[in-house]
Motif scaffolding. Structure first.
Motif, mmCIF file in Angstrom:
data_model
loop_
_atom_site.group_PDB
_atom_site.id
_atom_site.type_symbol
_atom_site.label_atom_id
_atom_site.label_comp_id
_atom_site.label_asym_id
_atom_site.label_seq_id
_atom_site.Cartn_x
_atom_site.Cartn_y
_atom_site.Cartn_z
ATOM 1 N N THR A 118 0.831 -1.202 0.000
ATOM 2 C CA THR A 118 0.000 0.000 0.000
ATOM 3 C C THR A 118 0.865 1.252 0.000
ATOM 4 O O THR A 118 0.655 2.185 -0.792
ATOM 5 C CB THR A 118 -0.937 0.008 1.219
ATOM 6 N N ALA A 119 1.853 1.278 0.889
ATOM 7 C CA ALA A 119 2.737 2.437 0.979
ATOM 8 C C ALA A 119 3.539 2.626 -0.301
ATOM 9 O O ALA A 119 3.678 3.747 -0.807
ATOM 10 C CB ALA A 119 3.671 2.284 2.168
ATOM 11 N N ALA A 120 4.078 1.538 -0.837
ATOM 12 C CA ALA A 120 4.889 1.638 -2.057
ATOM 13 C C ALA A 120 4.050 2.144 -3.224
ATOM 14 O O ALA A 120 4.520 2.958 -4.040
ATOM 15 C CB ALA A 120 5.504 0.282 -2.384
ATOM 16 N N THR A 125 3.007 6.577 -6.858
ATOM 17 C CA THR A 125 2.070 7.462 -7.556
ATOM 18 C C THR A 125 2.447 8.921 -7.352
ATOM 19 O O THR A 125 2.377 9.731 -8.276
ATOM 20 C CB THR A 125 0.638 7.215 -7.048
ATOM 21 N N ALA A 126 2.851 9.268 -6.132
ATOM 22 C CA ALA A 126 3.176 10.664 -5.813
ATOM 23 C C ALA A 126 4.562 11.077 -6.294
ATOM 24 O O ALA A 126 4.865 12.276 -6.354
ATOM 25 C CB ALA A 126 3.085 10.882 -4.302
ATOM 26 N N ALA A 127 5.401 10.121 -6.664
ATOM 27 C CA ALA A 127 6.803 10.424 -6.973
ATOM 28 C C ALA A 127 6.952 11.355 -8.166
ATOM 29 O O ALA A 127 7.780 12.286 -8.137
ATOM 30 C CB ALA A 127 7.567 9.127 -7.228
ATOM 31 N N GLU A 128 6.179 11.145 -9.210
ATOM 32 C CA GLU A 128 6.318 11.992 -10.397
ATOM 33 C C GLU A 128 5.855 13.423 -10.109
ATOM 34 O O GLU A 128 6.442 14.384 -10.617
ATOM 35 C CB GLU A 128 5.545 11.400 -11.573
ATOM 36 N N TYR A 129 4.804 13.548 -9.319
ATOM 37 C CA TYR A 129 4.349 14.890 -8.927
ATOM 38 C C TYR A 129 5.438 15.584 -8.113
ATOM 39 O O TYR A 129 5.739 16.766 -8.324
ATOM 40 C CB TYR A 129 3.065 14.779 -8.112
ATOM 41 N N ALA A 130 6.055 14.847 -7.206
ATOM 42 C CA ALA A 130 7.153 15.398 -6.408
ATOM 43 C C ALA A 130 8.313 15.814 -7.310
ATOM 44 O O ALA A 130 8.944 16.863 -7.088
ATOM 45 C CB ALA A 130 7.619 14.373 -5.377
ATOM 46 N N ALA A 131 8.604 15.010 -8.309
ATOM 47 C CA ALA A 131 9.700 15.326 -9.226
ATOM 48 C C ALA A 131 9.428 16.620 -9.978
ATOM 49 O O ALA A 131 10.331 17.441 -10.178
ATOM 50 C CB ALA A 131 9.909 14.174 -10.204
ATOM 51 N N ASP A 132 8.187 16.809 -10.397
ATOM 52 C CA ASP A 132 7.829 18.043 -11.116
ATOM 53 C C ASP A 132 8.046 19.279 -10.244
ATOM 54 O O ASP A 132 8.359 20.362 -10.752
ATOM 55 C CB ASP A 132 6.370 17.983 -11.574
ATOM 56 N N ALA A 151 11.784 0.034 6.613
ATOM 57 C CA ALA A 151 11.539 1.089 5.633
ATOM 58 C C ALA A 151 11.939 0.667 4.230
ATOM 59 O O ALA A 151 11.259 0.994 3.243
ATOM 60 C CB ALA A 151 12.282 2.362 6.030
ATOM 61 N N ILE A 152 13.024 -0.089 4.118
ATOM 62 C CA ILE A 152 13.514 -0.447 2.799
ATOM 63 C C ILE A 152 12.580 -1.417 2.098
ATOM 64 O O ILE A 152 12.600 -1.531 0.860
ATOM 65 C CB ILE A 152 14.960 -0.991 2.886
ATOM 66 N N ARG A 153 11.739 -2.131 2.856
ATOM 67 C CA ARG A 153 10.749 -3.004 2.211
ATOM 68 C C ARG A 153 9.744 -2.185 1.402
ATOM 69 O O ARG A 153 9.146 -2.682 0.445
ATOM 70 C CB ARG A 153 9.994 -3.831 3.261
ATOM 71 N N ILE A 154 9.549 -0.926 1.792
ATOM 72 C CA ILE A 154 8.681 -0.015 1.036
ATOM 73 C C ILE A 154 9.474 0.698 -0.043
ATOM 74 O O ILE A 154 9.063 0.762 -1.208
ATOM 75 C CB ILE A 154 8.034 1.013 1.984
ATOM 76 N N LEU A 155 10.626 1.235 0.337
ATOM 77 C CA LEU A 155 11.379 2.097 -0.574
ATOM 78 C C LEU A 155 11.987 1.324 -1.736
ATOM 79 O O LEU A 155 12.091 1.851 -2.851
ATOM 80 C CB LEU A 155 12.470 2.831 0.196
ATOM 81 N N GLY A 156 12.371 0.080 -1.498
ATOM 82 C CA GLY A 156 12.954 -0.727 -2.563
ATOM 83 C C GLY A 156 12.029 -0.874 -3.755
ATOM 84 O O GLY A 156 12.420 -0.571 -4.897
ATOM 85 N N PRO A 157 10.786 -1.310 -3.545
ATOM 86 C CA PRO A 157 9.868 -1.436 -4.666
ATOM 87 C C PRO A 157 9.516 -0.103 -5.344
ATOM 88 O O PRO A 157 9.199 -0.089 -6.536
ATOM 89 C CB PRO A 157 8.625 -2.064 -4.025
ATOM 90 N N VAL A 158 9.547 1.006 -4.593
ATOM 91 C CA VAL A 158 9.248 2.300 -5.212
ATOM 92 C C VAL A 158 10.345 2.641 -6.230
ATOM 93 O O VAL A 158 10.071 2.988 -7.381
ATOM 94 C CB VAL A 158 9.135 3.417 -4.161
#
Length: 266
Positions: A118-120, A125-132, A151-158
């Motif tokens: 869920t977190a990943a 989804t929000a990453a591209e908006y953040a990049a802009d 934390a890395i269990r979430i961040l790795g898949p992102v």
């Protein structure tokens, strides 16, 4: 490394007073707690945000980050969580802040795999908006995911540069993780580090840096040994511990303690 403190330690204090404390005691930046009971929050209009940015610029102090309370692993629909996160990202962009802090916030009724996914999904989804906007989202080691390994269990898949980690040294310690283990897990994604000190594992009342039980010396040594040169931000949780000593009287000794640790580890 540059030093900052969080407005969680000075709840409700007007911004000019916050900036006066920073300049008086030699802190380079401020982490702004983004909550409706604070002077800076997502309800500010564009003119008010411009005024905040101008006050920081005039004081020569940086806005390190916007500390939000979005819980990216929480049960429920994605849309409200992503919209809340976008509002925080907009605020950070308008203030010139490079980071937005979010919590994991997984619930007991979720499986570990469900919370991670869920977190990943939401962070991706929000990453591209953040990049802009040129802002990074940082997942804090906290609550359901209190260690670097969690934390890395979430961040790795992102797997996106705009989504990183925020190392809260209290939670990783309470989770039984050594500073070297946390750094190894988080270093590829690490945005900044929240330092603090507490009475004990059973009593997390905040105390002056260097007078509690947290392994601050080891944390700074690990960071220094690997040449990490980011931010150390003192998160003194006065808002949640009203009987704790006022932060204003501790900022000077706290900065001296961090400077001493940095010198000794150099």
């Amino acid at each position: 490394m540059k030093l900052a403190f969080s407005t969680l330690g000075v709840p409700g204090l007007p911004l000019p007073e916050v900036l006066r404390l920073a300049t008086t005691y030699g802190y380079h930046g401020i982490e702004l707690r983004a909550h409706s009971e604070e002077p800076v929050h997502t309800g500010l209009d564009l003119a008010q945000r411009a005024d905040v940015a101008a006050e920081f610029k005039a004081a020569g102090v940086e806005v390190l980050g916007v500390a939000g309370y979005t819980r990216v692993a929480a049960p429920g629909a994605d849309a409200p969580v992503i919209e809340e996160l976008r509002r925080l990202l907009d605020l950070a962009r308008d203030l010139g802040a490079p980071f937005v802090r979010v919590f994991p916030g997984g619930a007991p009724e979720q499986s570990r795999e469900e919370a991670d996914a869920t977190a990943a999904r939401r962070l991706g989804t929000a990453a591209e908006y953040a990049a802009d906007l040129g802002v990074r989202i940082l997942l804090e080691t906290h609550d359901s995911h209190r260690t670097g390994a969690d934390a890395i269990r979430i961040l790795g898949p992102v797997g996106h540069h705009q989504v990183g980690s925020l190392w809260d040294v209290m939670h990783t310690w309470l989770g039984g993780e050594q500073p070297s283990e946390t750094y190894a897990a988080l270093s590829p994604t690490l945005g900044y580090v929240q330092v603090k000190d507490i009475v004990s594992a059973q009593d997390t009342t905040p105390v002056r840096l260097g007078t509690g039980v947290l392994p601050l010396t080891e944390c700074v040594e690990v960071l220094s040994r690997h040449g990490w040169d980011g931010w150390l931000c003192w998160e003194y949780e006065k808002r949640w511990y009203e009987a704790a000593a006022p932060l204003a009287g501790l900022l000077g000794p706290g900065r001296e303690h961090l400077a001493r640790l940095l010198n000794e580890s150099a």
